[in-house]
Design a protein around this motif. Sequence first.
Motif, mmCIF file in Angstrom:
data_model
loop_
_atom_site.group_PDB
_atom_site.id
_atom_site.type_symbol
_atom_site.label_atom_id
_atom_site.label_comp_id
_atom_site.label_asym_id
_atom_site.label_seq_id
_atom_site.Cartn_x
_atom_site.Cartn_y
_atom_site.Cartn_z
ATOM 1 N N ARG A 1 0.894 -1.135 0.023
ATOM 2 C CA ARG A 1 -0.046 0.082 -0.070
ATOM 3 C C ARG A 1 0.710 1.222 0.033
ATOM 4 O O ARG A 1 2.070 1.320 0.352
ATOM 5 C CB ARG A 1 -1.020 0.075 1.004
ATOM 6 C CG ARG A 1 -2.085 -1.118 1.156
ATOM 7 C CD ARG A 1 -2.767 -1.061 0.033
ATOM 8 N NE ARG A 1 -3.798 -2.127 -0.330
ATOM 9 C CZ ARG A 1 -4.999 -1.955 -0.761
ATOM 10 N NH1 ARG A 1 -5.262 -0.936 -1.134
ATOM 11 N NH2 ARG A 1 -5.596 -3.188 -0.802
ATOM 12 N N SER A 2 0.266 2.323 -0.384
ATOM 13 C CA SER A 2 0.927 3.525 -0.728
ATOM 14 C C SER A 2 1.255 4.494 0.523
ATOM 15 O O SER A 2 1.939 5.394 0.646
ATOM 16 C CB SER A 2 0.541 4.157 -1.671
ATOM 17 O OG SER A 2 -0.966 4.665 -1.602
ATOM 18 N N THR A 3 0.306 4.153 1.729
ATOM 19 C CA THR A 3 0.254 5.153 2.817
ATOM 20 C C THR A 3 0.660 4.406 4.273
ATOM 21 O O THR A 3 0.284 3.279 4.265
ATOM 22 C CB THR A 3 -0.844 5.936 2.925
ATOM 23 O OG1 THR A 3 -2.041 5.201 3.430
ATOM 24 C CG2 THR A 3 -1.118 6.874 1.661
ATOM 25 N N PRO A 4 1.200 4.763 5.010
ATOM 26 C CA PRO A 4 1.387 4.025 6.393
ATOM 27 C C PRO A 4 -0.035 3.667 7.094
ATOM 28 O O PRO A 4 -0.090 2.816 7.622
ATOM 29 C CB PRO A 4 2.070 5.170 7.187
ATOM 30 C CG PRO A 4 2.822 6.081 6.263
ATOM 31 C CD PRO A 4 1.757 6.133 5.206
ATOM 32 N N LEU A 5 -0.893 4.618 7.008
ATOM 33 C CA LEU A 5 -2.237 4.382 7.395
ATOM 34 C C LEU A 5 -2.841 3.024 6.863
ATOM 35 O O LEU A 5 -3.446 2.186 7.574
ATOM 36 C CB LEU A 5 -2.925 5.548 7.400
ATOM 37 C CG LEU A 5 -2.817 6.425 8.414
ATOM 38 C CD1 LEU A 5 -3.570 7.847 8.459
ATOM 39 C CD2 LEU A 5 -2.467 6.160 9.811
ATOM 40 N N ASP A 6 -2.715 3.012 5.627
ATOM 41 C CA ASP A 6 -3.393 1.829 4.627
ATOM 42 C C ASP A 6 -2.479 0.578 5.112
ATOM 43 O O ASP A 6 -3.076 -0.498 5.178
ATOM 44 C CB ASP A 6 -3.235 2.134 3.184
ATOM 45 C CG ASP A 6 -4.057 3.068 2.741
ATOM 46 O OD1 ASP A 6 -5.201 3.255 3.409
ATOM 47 O OD2 ASP A 6 -3.999 3.575 1.568
ATOM 48 N N TYR A 7 -1.423 0.602 5.304
ATOM 49 C CA TYR A 7 -0.485 -0.563 5.740
ATOM 50 C C TYR A 7 -0.682 -0.947 7.324
ATOM 51 O O TYR A 7 -1.096 -2.109 7.450
ATOM 52 C CB TYR A 7 0.972 0.057 5.662
ATOM 53 C CG TYR A 7 2.137 -1.055 5.903
ATOM 54 C CD1 TYR A 7 1.713 -2.390 6.101
ATOM 55 C CD2 TYR A 7 3.379 -0.791 5.715
ATOM 56 C CE1 TYR A 7 2.744 -3.420 6.234
ATOM 57 C CE2 TYR A 7 4.365 -1.691 6.023
ATOM 58 C CZ TYR A 7 4.012 -2.840 6.097
ATOM 59 O OH TYR A 7 5.147 -3.894 6.362
ATOM 60 N N ALA A 8 -0.917 -0.143 7.925
ATOM 61 C CA ALA A 8 -1.253 -0.371 9.576
ATOM 62 C C ALA A 8 -2.818 -0.975 9.564
ATOM 63 O O ALA A 8 -2.949 -2.040 10.255
ATOM 64 C CB ALA A 8 -1.234 0.883 10.106
ATOM 65 N N ALA A 9 -3.830 -0.315 8.669
ATOM 66 C CA ALA A 9 -5.017 -0.961 8.545
ATOM 67 C C ALA A 9 -4.945 -2.537 8.297
ATOM 68 O O ALA A 9 -5.739 -3.455 8.780
ATOM 69 C CB ALA A 9 -5.868 -0.407 7.602
ATOM 70 N N ALA A 53 1.862 -9.283 19.078
ATOM 71 C CA ALA A 53 2.780 -8.297 19.587
ATOM 72 C C ALA A 53 3.545 -7.630 18.708
ATOM 73 O O ALA A 53 3.635 -6.317 18.297
ATOM 74 C CB ALA A 53 3.747 -8.703 20.762
ATOM 75 N N MET A 54 4.204 -8.264 17.538
ATOM 76 C CA MET A 54 4.959 -7.895 16.305
ATOM 77 C C MET A 54 4.118 -6.886 15.624
ATOM 78 O O MET A 54 4.330 -5.926 15.044
ATOM 79 C CB MET A 54 5.529 -8.837 15.894
ATOM 80 C CG MET A 54 6.595 -9.617 16.441
ATOM 81 S SD MET A 54 7.163 -11.139 15.452
ATOM 82 C CE MET A 54 8.426 -10.228 14.458
ATOM 83 N N LEU A 55 2.757 -7.582 15.072
ATOM 84 C CA LEU A 55 1.980 -6.800 14.157
ATOM 85 C C LEU A 55 1.306 -5.516 14.899
ATOM 86 O O LEU A 55 1.366 -4.425 14.372
ATOM 87 C CB LEU A 55 0.649 -7.584 14.052
ATOM 88 C CG LEU A 55 0.925 -8.822 13.168
ATOM 89 C CD1 LEU A 55 -0.038 -9.802 13.221
ATOM 90 C CD2 LEU A 55 1.106 -8.372 11.737
ATOM 91 N N ARG A 56 1.199 -5.682 16.184
ATOM 92 C CA ARG A 56 0.605 -4.300 16.828
ATOM 93 C C ARG A 56 1.928 -3.316 16.858
ATOM 94 O O ARG A 56 1.476 -1.999 16.538
ATOM 95 C CB ARG A 56 0.275 -4.739 18.497
ATOM 96 C CG ARG A 56 -0.380 -3.432 19.002
ATOM 97 C CD ARG A 56 -0.781 -4.015 20.409
ATOM 98 N NE ARG A 56 -1.634 -2.779 21.213
ATOM 99 C CZ ARG A 56 -0.780 -2.045 21.916
ATOM 100 N NH1 ARG A 56 0.505 -2.135 21.980
ATOM 101 N NH2 ARG A 56 -1.348 -1.029 22.457
ATOM 102 N N SER A 57 3.019 -3.577 17.174
ATOM 103 C CA SER A 57 4.192 -2.869 17.336
ATOM 104 C C SER A 57 4.376 -2.134 16.035
ATOM 105 O O SER A 57 4.552 -0.935 15.774
ATOM 106 C CB SER A 57 5.251 -3.647 17.618
ATOM 107 O OG SER A 57 6.365 -2.454 17.912
ATOM 108 N N LEU A 58 4.436 -3.017 14.784
ATOM 109 C CA LEU A 58 4.739 -2.283 13.545
ATOM 110 C C LEU A 58 3.571 -1.403 13.188
ATOM 111 O O LEU A 58 3.681 -0.272 12.643
ATOM 112 C CB LEU A 58 4.782 -3.550 12.476
ATOM 113 C CG LEU A 58 5.114 -3.194 11.180
ATOM 114 C CD1 LEU A 58 6.303 -2.328 11.057
ATOM 115 C CD2 LEU A 58 5.188 -4.341 10.183
ATOM 116 N N ALA A 59 2.250 -1.777 13.457
ATOM 117 C CA ALA A 59 1.215 -0.929 13.399
ATOM 118 C C ALA A 59 1.256 0.549 13.966
ATOM 119 O O ALA A 59 1.129 1.660 13.115
ATOM 120 C CB ALA A 59 -0.134 -1.625 13.441
ATOM 121 N N ILE A 60 1.574 0.459 15.114
ATOM 122 C CA ILE A 60 1.931 1.575 15.867
ATOM 123 C C ILE A 60 3.049 2.503 15.179
ATOM 124 O O ILE A 60 2.709 3.771 15.085
ATOM 125 C CB ILE A 60 2.320 1.389 17.263
ATOM 126 C CG1 ILE A 60 0.854 0.858 18.012
ATOM 127 C CG2 ILE A 60 2.737 2.527 17.977
ATOM 128 C CD1 ILE A 60 1.039 0.288 19.596
#
Length: 129
Positions: free
Chosen positions: A58-66, A108-115
């Motif tokens: 994805r092209s934005t951090p927010l999209d990636y985090a979602a 935990a890894m997914l949560r940390s990366l999303a943050i």
Amino acid sequence: MSELPYRRLEVWQKAMALAMEVLDLAETEGLARRFYFRDQMCAAAMSVPANIAEGNGRSTPLDYAAFLDRARGSLFELDTWLLAAGQRSYVTADAAAAFSPRIEELSAMLRSLAIQLRRKPSLDSRSPR
């Protein structure tokens, strides 16, 4: 051909390894004949690395985090299917419980990366990836 960027992610590699083990478990006698149950469990397992990969593209951090949030949701769904498989004796309770530490680690890894991604203004630097 160069390696796709998500394949270098430790979280994706661990999610793929977990998914492959779940697919192996699904082929055991206790689950092989329970098609709906088996198929739902496998879909949840494969959804974790698939969402990590899709988010990475994805092209934005927010999209990636979602997409990382979706991956985490699928991880929790998988945990539920595994617990139910153990409770129904489709697999041994020990076999189902053996996945818990890795599910917790991946969560935990997914949560940390999303943050981290939600704090980034853009993906121009392409990290964390």
